[in-house]
Design a protein around this motif. Structure first.
Motif, mmCIF file in Angstrom:
data_model
loop_
_atom_site.group_PDB
_atom_site.id
_atom_site.type_symbol
_atom_site.label_atom_id
_atom_site.label_comp_id
_atom_site.label_asym_id
_atom_site.label_seq_id
_atom_site.Cartn_x
_atom_site.Cartn_y
_atom_site.Cartn_z
ATOM 1 N N ASP A 261 -6.711 1.144 8.531
ATOM 2 C CA ASP A 261 -7.946 0.517 7.632
ATOM 3 C C ASP A 261 -8.780 -0.312 8.717
ATOM 4 N N VAL A 262 -8.092 -0.728 9.899
ATOM 5 C CA VAL A 262 -8.983 -1.456 11.005
ATOM 6 C C VAL A 262 -9.995 -0.414 11.431
ATOM 7 N N LEU A 263 -9.365 0.716 11.866
ATOM 8 C CA LEU A 263 -10.366 1.583 12.290
ATOM 9 C C LEU A 263 -11.565 2.154 11.334
ATOM 10 N N ARG A 264 -11.081 2.315 9.882
ATOM 11 C CA ARG A 264 -12.299 2.532 8.887
ATOM 12 C C ARG A 264 -12.809 1.372 8.408
ATOM 13 N N ASP A 265 -12.563 0.111 8.748
ATOM 14 C CA ASP A 265 -13.159 -1.237 8.338
ATOM 15 C C ASP A 265 -12.788 -1.155 6.916
ATOM 16 N N THR A 266 -11.699 -0.707 6.371
ATOM 17 C CA THR A 266 -11.352 -0.824 4.729
ATOM 18 C C THR A 266 -10.074 -1.534 4.543
ATOM 19 N N PRO A 267 -10.235 -2.963 4.581
ATOM 20 C CA PRO A 267 -8.959 -3.714 4.510
ATOM 21 C C PRO A 267 -7.973 -3.644 3.343
ATOM 22 N N ASP A 268 -6.851 -3.313 3.696
ATOM 23 C CA ASP A 268 -5.963 -3.205 2.739
ATOM 24 C C ASP A 268 -5.978 -1.741 1.783
ATOM 25 N N ALA A 269 -6.726 -1.037 1.979
ATOM 26 C CA ALA A 269 -7.165 0.129 1.333
ATOM 27 C C ALA A 269 -5.757 1.075 1.256
ATOM 28 N N THR A 270 -5.379 1.549 2.520
ATOM 29 C CA THR A 270 -4.647 2.515 2.575
ATOM 30 C C THR A 270 -3.316 2.250 1.905
ATOM 31 N N TRP A 271 -2.661 1.056 2.235
ATOM 32 C CA TRP A 271 -1.413 0.668 1.506
ATOM 33 C C TRP A 271 -1.520 0.771 0.178
ATOM 34 N N ASN A 272 -2.608 0.254 -0.383
ATOM 35 C CA ASN A 272 -2.950 0.288 -1.795
ATOM 36 C C ASN A 272 -3.013 1.541 -2.626
ATOM 37 N N LYS A 273 -3.503 2.575 -1.648
ATOM 38 C CA LYS A 273 -3.867 3.947 -2.269
ATOM 39 C C LYS A 273 -2.310 4.624 -2.402
ATOM 40 N N LEU A 274 -1.441 4.182 -1.330
ATOM 41 C CA LEU A 274 -0.040 4.884 -1.088
ATOM 42 C C LEU A 274 0.860 4.223 -2.087
ATOM 43 N N PHE A 275 0.623 2.725 -1.968
ATOM 44 C CA PHE A 275 2.107 2.384 -2.864
ATOM 45 C C PHE A 275 1.767 1.311 -3.757
ATOM 46 N N ALA A 276 0.586 1.006 -4.474
ATOM 47 C CA ALA A 276 0.150 0.060 -5.315
ATOM 48 C C ALA A 276 0.798 0.786 -6.796
ATOM 49 N N VAL A 277 0.799 -0.176 -7.702
ATOM 50 C CA VAL A 277 1.029 0.224 -9.185
ATOM 51 C C VAL A 277 -0.279 0.146 -9.868
ATOM 52 N N GLU A 278 -0.437 1.334 -10.326
ATOM 53 C CA GLU A 278 -1.705 1.490 -11.200
ATOM 54 C C GLU A 278 -1.432 2.616 -12.424
ATOM 55 N N LEU A 279 -0.920 1.879 -13.550
ATOM 56 C CA LEU A 279 -0.411 2.847 -14.728
ATOM 57 C C LEU A 279 -1.147 2.419 -15.902
ATOM 58 N N TYR A 280 -1.405 3.457 -16.670
ATOM 59 C CA TYR A 280 -2.307 3.410 -17.887
ATOM 60 C C TYR A 280 -1.584 3.970 -19.103
ATOM 61 N N SER A 281 -1.754 3.681 -20.186
ATOM 62 C CA SER A 281 -1.099 4.074 -21.430
ATOM 63 C C SER A 281 -1.986 5.228 -22.232
ATOM 64 N N ASN A 282 -1.273 6.287 -22.395
ATOM 65 C CA ASN A 282 -2.221 7.206 -23.390
ATOM 66 C C ASN A 282 -1.505 7.231 -24.765
ATOM 67 N N ASN A 283 -1.115 6.056 -25.273
ATOM 68 C CA ASN A 283 -0.487 5.996 -26.537
ATOM 69 C C ASN A 283 -1.636 6.000 -27.598
ATOM 70 N N ALA A 284 -2.956 5.428 -27.298
ATOM 71 C CA ALA A 284 -3.892 5.381 -28.235
ATOM 72 C C ALA A 284 -4.361 6.747 -28.678
#
Length: 308
Positions: A261-284
């Motif tokens: 991220d430092v090399l690309r000037d994108t703070p915290d982006a890589t860790w979040n892309k790899l290991f964040a929780v981003e869940l959505y429901s398809n119930n509707a």
């Protein structure tokens, strides 16, 4: 049935056009450069940054699938606003004037803003998008809701999660290449929703045929939760590589992500892309339509031989 597809030669458009033609329907395919589809079907060239479709261009069209847009990449905010927002409203108005039955807009879960909860989000769990791409999609959705809530033309907004399939791009393609280069097995952290390209295209057709009037918004996922480790394991298994070795400690992964991220000037982006929780429901959409997802990442990779 006569369909019009914009963005016909894109990653999703190619599969949607294939399914429409396979079903024996009429197709008008639009693309920016006017390339032909893989089966030789021609597409009409149109650059929505400079041109508009008029009602006369849509004569006798029953359903429009609007896929064309600037993808989630680095572009000028004004370009996102023009192509992903204002063009959508203009095309929908032309469609209404031409008595099109249904206008389907392919939005994105990015229109819902950043995830603030580990729970699966529904269509109503919306935060203000922070980036120009998400804002442009959200503004387009807002216009459609405002302009067509009482229209005789049905409007359907689909917010797909990350889409996978052969020739996918961006983060999945990068992870796929890294697996080939010997990436160690990632820690078992995070989870995200995804959907196969084939299922998404089948869903677009399903929602276009639902008779409910007005504007309806649906999230599109396959109902699964994919961690980076699950994706990694699926890629290796489909390629006959066996299970990878978890020789890299979690703190080393964190440090590597920070340095990247430092090399690309994108703070915290890589860790979040790899290991964040981003869940959505398809119930509707499951409640509103007979559509059901039939693919998973694992089944898709078995078909493609591990190729993304």
């Amino acid at each position: 049935m006569k369909y019009l597809v914009t963005g016909a030669t894109g990653f999703i458009g190619l599969e949607l056009c294939r399914q429409i033609l396979q079903s024996g329907h009429q197709l008008i395919a639009l693309s920016r450069l006017g390339e032909t589809l893989p089966d030789g079907t021609p597409t009409r060239s149109i650059d929505f940054r400079r041109e508009q479709l008029a009602a006369a261009d849509l004569e006798s069209v029953d359903i429009i699938f609007h896929l064309a847009g600037i993808a989630h990449q680095q572009a000028k905010p004004e370009d996102y606003d023009l192509v992903n927002h204002r063009v959508v409203t203009q095309l929908a108005k032309a469609a209404e004037a031409a008595s099109v039955q249904c206008f389907v807009f392919l939005s994105s879960v990015k229109a819902m803003g950043e995830s603030v909860s580990p729970l699966a989000r529904t269509e109503h769990d919306v935060e203000s998008p922070l980036d120009a791409y998400g804002r442009s999609k959200w503004q387009a959705e807002a216009d459609l809701n405002r302009e067509f809530s009482d229209s005789s033309m049905r409007v359907r907004i689909l917010r797909p999660a990350l889409v996978y399939g052969r020739e996918t791009k961006a983060n999945l393609a990068l992870l796929s290449r890294m697996v080939d280069k010997g990436l160690p097995r990632p820690p078992d952290l995070g989870a995200r929703s995804m959907i196969s390209r084939s299922d998404l295209c089948a869903l677009m057709q399903a929602v276009s045929l639902e008779e409910k009037q007005g504007v309806c918004t649906f999230i599109a996922t396959d109902g699964e939760a994919y961690s980076t480790r699950r994706i990694y394991d699926a890629l290796r298994d489909a390629r006959g590589m066996g299970q990878g070795i978890s020789w890299c400690p979690r703190w080393v992964w964190w440090l590597a992500c920070r340095l990247f991220d430092v090399l690309r000037d994108t703070p915290d982006a890589t860790w979040n892309k790899l290991f964040a929780v981003e869940l959505y429901s398809n119930n509707a959409v499951l409640e509103a339509t007979p559509w059901r997802p039939v693919a998973s990442l694992e089944s898709t990779l078995r078909v493609t031989g591990g190729v993304l």
